[in-house]
Every structure is written in C-alpha cells, then in structure tokens.
Design a protein around this motif. Structure first.
Motif, PDB file in Angstrom:
ATOM      1  N   MET A  87       0.829  -1.203   0.000  1.00  0.00           N
ATOM      2  CA  MET A  87       0.000   0.000   0.000  1.00  0.00           C
ATOM      3  C   MET A  87       0.864   1.253   0.000  1.00  0.00           C
ATOM      4  SD  MET A  87      -3.250  -0.604  -0.204  1.00  0.00           S
ATOM      5  CE  MET A  87      -3.990   0.897   0.411  1.00  0.00           C
ATOM      6  N   ASN A  88       2.026   1.187   0.648  1.00  0.00           N
ATOM      7  CA  ASN A  88       2.895   2.354   0.747  1.00  0.00           C
ATOM      8  C   ASN A  88       3.854   2.499  -0.423  1.00  0.00           C
ATOM      9  OD1 ASN A  88       1.794   3.066   3.248  1.00  0.00           O
ATOM     10  ND2 ASN A  88       3.187   1.710   4.336  1.00  0.00           N
ATOM     11  N   GLN A  89       4.165   1.373  -1.090  1.00  0.00           N
ATOM     12  CA  GLN A  89       5.219   1.422  -2.100  1.00  0.00           C
ATOM     13  C   GLN A  89       4.790   0.918  -3.476  1.00  0.00           C
ATOM     14  OE1 GLN A  89       8.610  -0.647  -0.478  1.00  0.00           O
ATOM     15  NE2 GLN A  89       8.455   0.391   1.479  1.00  0.00           N
ATOM     16  N   GLN A  90       3.907  -0.080  -3.513  1.00  0.00           N
ATOM     17  CA  GLN A  90       3.501  -0.654  -4.790  1.00  0.00           C
ATOM     18  C   GLN A  90       1.982  -0.782  -4.811  1.00  0.00           C
ATOM     19  OE1 GLN A  90       6.437  -3.979  -4.026  1.00  0.00           O
ATOM     20  NE2 GLN A  90       6.630  -3.872  -6.245  1.00  0.00           N
ATOM     21  N   PHE A  91       1.332   0.386  -4.882  1.00  0.00           N
ATOM     22  CA  PHE A  91      -0.119   0.436  -4.706  1.00  0.00           C
ATOM     23  C   PHE A  91      -0.867  -0.431  -5.721  1.00  0.00           C
ATOM     24  CE2 PHE A  91      -4.308   2.387  -5.315  1.00  0.00           C
ATOM     25  CZ  PHE A  91      -4.759   2.364  -4.018  1.00  0.00           C
ATOM     26  N   GLU A  92      -0.395  -0.456  -6.955  1.00  0.00           N
ATOM     27  CA  GLU A  92      -1.068  -1.244  -7.995  1.00  0.00           C
ATOM     28  C   GLU A  92      -1.126  -2.716  -7.610  1.00  0.00           C
ATOM     29  OE1 GLU A  92      -1.409  -0.191 -12.172  1.00  0.00           O
ATOM     30  OE2 GLU A  92      -2.845   0.460 -10.682  1.00  0.00           O
ATOM     31  N   GLU A  93      -0.009  -3.227  -7.033  1.00  0.00           N
ATOM     32  CA  GLU A  93       0.053  -4.638  -6.668  1.00  0.00           C
ATOM     33  C   GLU A  93      -0.778  -4.948  -5.428  1.00  0.00           C
ATOM     34  OE1 GLU A  93       2.528  -2.828  -7.588  1.00  0.00           O
ATOM     35  OE2 GLU A  93       3.548  -3.870  -9.232  1.00  0.00           O
ATOM     36  N   ALA A  94      -1.095  -3.926  -4.641  1.00  0.00           N
ATOM     37  CA  ALA A  94      -1.818  -4.153  -3.384  1.00  0.00           C
ATOM     38  C   ALA A  94      -3.183  -4.785  -3.618  1.00  0.00           C
ATOM     39  CB  ALA A  94      -1.966  -2.833  -2.625  1.00  0.00           C
ATOM     40  N   LYS A  95      -3.863  -4.364  -4.673  1.00  0.00           N
ATOM     41  CA  LYS A  95      -5.192  -4.912  -4.963  1.00  0.00           C
ATOM     42  C   LYS A  95      -5.113  -6.398  -5.228  1.00  0.00           C
ATOM     43  CE  LYS A  95      -9.212  -4.385  -7.982  1.00  0.00           C
ATOM     44  NZ  LYS A  95      -9.796  -3.666  -9.141  1.00  0.00           N
ATOM     45  N   THR A  96      -4.173  -6.804  -6.082  1.00  0.00           N
ATOM     46  CA  THR A  96      -4.009  -8.222  -6.393  1.00  0.00           C
ATOM     47  C   THR A  96      -3.608  -9.003  -5.152  1.00  0.00           C
ATOM     48  OG1 THR A  96      -3.324  -7.683  -8.650  1.00  0.00           O
ATOM     49  CG2 THR A  96      -2.761  -9.876  -7.843  1.00  0.00           C
ATOM     50  N   TYR A  97      -2.712  -8.421  -4.346  1.00  0.00           N
ATOM     51  CA  TYR A  97      -2.233  -9.102  -3.143  1.00  0.00           C
ATOM     52  C   TYR A  97      -3.364  -9.263  -2.130  1.00  0.00           C
ATOM     53  CZ  TYR A  97       1.486 -10.585   0.029  1.00  0.00           C
ATOM     54  OH  TYR A  97       2.305 -11.320   0.851  1.00  0.00           O
ATOM     55  N   THR A  98      -4.250  -8.273  -2.051  1.00  0.00           N
ATOM     56  CA  THR A  98      -5.413  -8.367  -1.162  1.00  0.00           C
ATOM     57  C   THR A  98      -6.314  -9.521  -1.591  1.00  0.00           C
ATOM     58  OG1 THR A  98      -5.382  -5.964  -0.807  1.00  0.00           O
ATOM     59  CG2 THR A  98      -7.404  -7.120  -0.213  1.00  0.00           C
ATOM     60  N   GLU A  99      -6.538  -9.639  -2.886  1.00  0.00           N
ATOM     61  CA  GLU A  99      -7.360 -10.731  -3.419  1.00  0.00           C
ATOM     62  C   GLU A  99      -6.724 -12.082  -3.123  1.00  0.00           C
ATOM     63  OE1 GLU A  99      -7.640  -9.685  -7.519  1.00  0.00           O
ATOM     64  OE2 GLU A  99      -9.132  -8.099  -7.200  1.00  0.00           O
ATOM     65  N   ASP A 100      -5.393 -12.142  -3.228  1.00  0.00           N
ATOM     66  CA  ASP A 100      -4.693 -13.404  -2.943  1.00  0.00           C
ATOM     67  C   ASP A 100      -4.860 -13.799  -1.480  1.00  0.00           C
ATOM     68  OD1 ASP A 100      -3.840 -13.538  -5.553  1.00  0.00           O
ATOM     69  OD2 ASP A 100      -1.834 -12.730  -5.153  1.00  0.00           O
ATOM     70  N   ILE A 101      -4.726 -12.831  -0.576  1.00  0.00           N
ATOM     71  CA  ILE A 101      -4.895 -13.119   0.856  1.00  0.00           C
ATOM     72  C   ILE A 101      -6.320 -13.600   1.127  1.00  0.00           C
ATOM     73  CG2 ILE A 101      -4.955 -12.096   3.166  1.00  0.00           C
ATOM     74  CD1 ILE A 101      -2.713 -10.240   2.325  1.00  0.00           C
ATOM     75  N   SER A 102      -7.288 -12.943   0.482  1.00  0.00           N
ATOM     76  CA  SER A 102      -8.684 -13.330   0.673  1.00  0.00           C
ATOM     77  C   SER A 102      -8.910 -14.787   0.256  1.00  0.00           C
ATOM     78  CB  SER A 102      -9.591 -12.393  -0.133  1.00  0.00           C
ATOM     79  OG  SER A 102     -10.948 -12.721   0.075  1.00  0.00           O
ATOM     80  N   LYS A 103      -8.336 -15.177  -0.890  1.00  0.00           N
ATOM     81  CA  LYS A 103      -8.465 -16.565  -1.359  1.00  0.00           C
ATOM     82  C   LYS A 103      -7.765 -17.530  -0.405  1.00  0.00           C
ATOM     83  CE  LYS A 103      -8.768 -15.275  -6.249  1.00  0.00           C
ATOM     84  NZ  LYS A 103      -8.050 -15.251  -7.549  1.00  0.00           N
ATOM     85  N   TYR A 104      -6.647 -17.102   0.129  1.00  0.00           N
ATOM     86  CA  TYR A 104      -5.890 -17.929   1.066  1.00  0.00           C
ATOM     87  C   TYR A 104      -6.706 -18.180   2.334  1.00  0.00           C
ATOM     88  CZ  TYR A 104      -1.381 -19.663   2.872  1.00  0.00           C
ATOM     89  OH  TYR A 104      -0.363 -20.449   3.348  1.00  0.00           O
ATOM     90  N   ILE A 105      -7.409 -17.119   2.781  1.00  0.00           N
ATOM     91  CA  ILE A 105      -8.263 -17.261   3.969  1.00  0.00           C
ATOM     92  C   ILE A 105      -9.451 -18.179   3.662  1.00  0.00           C
ATOM     93  CG2 ILE A 105      -9.789 -16.011   5.554  1.00  0.00           C
ATOM     94  CD1 ILE A 105      -7.898 -13.586   5.206  1.00  0.00           C
TER      95      ILE A 105
END
Length: 279
Positions: free
Chosen positions: A182-200
């Motif tokens: 969120m602080n450094q690579q905002f574009e990737e944050a959205k994809t990473y959030t989706e990945d965490i959600s799937k992991y959960i």
C-alpha cells in the motif's frame, strides 16, 4: 453642542472599532477552519499513490503547485494584511481600515474557495486508496472470523495438525507485507489483497473439514481396521482360505493408505482426503 459632537464621534469610533474587531475575528476563524483541512496530508497520499501509478504524477504536480500557490497567498498576502489591520485597530487608527478589510475578505473568500476545490480534486485520487483500504478491512474482518472459528475447534485440531498455526502465522505476515504494498507498490496491493482473501477462504474450508477428517482417521477407521484384522484372524484360526482372498495384502494396503491419509491431513494436503476416507 461641541461636546455632543465629540461624544457622537467617540461613540462612532468605538462602535467601528468593535465592528472591525468582530469582523477580523470572523475572518481569522474562517482562515483557521480552512487551514485545518487535511490538504497537505491528502496531498502526501497522492504523492505516494503517484509513485506507483505514473499516470497520476502530472495531477500530483498540478495539485502540489496549487497548494504552494495557496500557501504563498496565505503567508505573503493574507497574514500581513491581518497584522496591518490588527496594528491599526490596536492604535485605534480607522483611516484605510475599511479598504483593507474589504481586500482581506476578498482574499480569504478566494483562499477558502480554492482550498476546498483543491481538497475535492485531491480526494478523487485518494478515494482510490480509500476503496482499497475498505477492501483490506473486509478481508481483515473475514480473517478475524476465521480466527474465531478456529478458537472453537482448536482443541480438536491443534495437537494433531500443528501446521495450522503456521498457516495463521503466514497470513499475519502477508497482512504486514500488504501494508508495504500500500505504501510502495499500490497497484500490486489490490491483487495481493485478493490473494490473501483466497488464502483465507482455503483455510476456512480446511478448518471446516479437519474435525471430521481427524475424527475419522484417529478413531473410526482404526477401529474398523482392527475389527477387520480380528475377523481375518478368526477366519484363519477356523481354517478359512484367507490367503486366497489376498486378505493380508488388502489389509496391509488399507493400513498404508490410512497412514498416508494421516500424513496428508497433518500436512494440510486435503484435496483427496474426503474421497480416501469414504466408508
């Protein structure tokens, strides 16, 4: 009559002084209200977003220049004018004050209008980040529910499948890494959030299945296997042709399959466990 005239003039001056002081207090309050707007903070967020979204860099530079322009207006024109008026009122000099008050009011109105518009423009961009942070909050709420669910079944799972704790630890670390995105690579944050959600979601499914799987492989299947071995032993003692049925080989395979299934459960490789333990 001269005394009356003097009294009238003095009263007029006192009323004028009071009026101007009230006016300048009102204008200073308006200035303070505008200065308290989170323009600089939001502009900093736009700068961070623009680092990861180059297409917004030009807008950031425009807004930054506008903010500098408004700051100069405040420091170079409004504040000196306020000080001039304050000094004149302190020494009770009314000449020229009305003209300065009109100028001050005009500048403050302009400053307020432009500041509010700038904040509005900035918030169009920061809303992108706000939306993403709302998504992160939703995922964190889901993760909290997963933790609560695990707390209810922990006594059934933890000792047999300690690897579950590693998964929770991994997700905790992913949330920390998400803040870095969120602080450094905002574009990737959205994809990473989706990945965490799937992991959960995957962990939720595992936690849903584990109590049943553990119960089956620790209790039900071993009991059935022992019963089967006892039956084979009894048939051998009664001279049944057990070997012609390949009973020993079959029981050995079932035993090996059970151990393999236990290993998969402990390693959280649950894809085919449901099929393997159907009885």
């Amino acid at each position: 009559s001269i005394l009356v005239l003097i009294l009238v003039i003095l009263t007029y001056r006192l009323l004028k002084l009071k009026h101007y002081r009230n006016e300048i207090v009102d204008l200073e309050n308006k200035m303070n209200a505008i200065k308290s707007l989170p323009i600089q903070y939001r502009l900093g967020r736009v700068k961070g977003i623009a680092k990861n979204m180059p297409e917004l860099q030009e807008k950031y530079e425009t807004y930054d220049a506008k903010f500098a322009e408004l700051t100069d207006l405040q420091n170079d024109e409004i504040i000196p004018l306020v000080n001039d008026i304050d000094e004149a009122l302190y020494y009770r000099k009314l000449r020229g004050v009305q003209k300065k008050m009109n100028s001050l009011e005009e500048k403050v109105i302009h400053y307020a209008k432009e500041s509010k518009q700038l904040l509005k423009d900035i918030e169009v961009i920061t809303e992108i980040e706000n939306i993403q942070r709302l998504e992160i909050i939703k995922v964190k709420e889901k993760y909290r529910a997963t933790n609560d669910n695990y707390a209810q079944i922990r006594f059934k799972v933890e000792d047999y499948v300690p690897k579950v704790q590693d998964v929770f630890h991994d997700i905790d670390e992913r949330f920390v890494e998400l803040e870095n995105y969120m602080n450094q690579q905002f574009e990737e944050a959205k994809t990473y959030t989706e990945d965490i959600s799937k992991y959960i979601d995957a962990l939720d499914q595992q936690l849903s299945d584990l109590p049943t799987y553990i119960s089956v492989v620790r209790q039900y299947l071993p009991k059935r296997l022992n019963e089967l071995k006892s039956i084979m032993q009894d048939m051998q003692e009664k001279d049944f042709a057990v070997e012609r049925m390949n009973a020993t080989i079959r029981i050995s395979k079932i035993d090996n399959d059970l151990h393999e299934t236990e290993k998969n459960i402990k390693n959280l490789k649950l894809e085919n466990v449901g099929q393997n333990i159907e009885v």
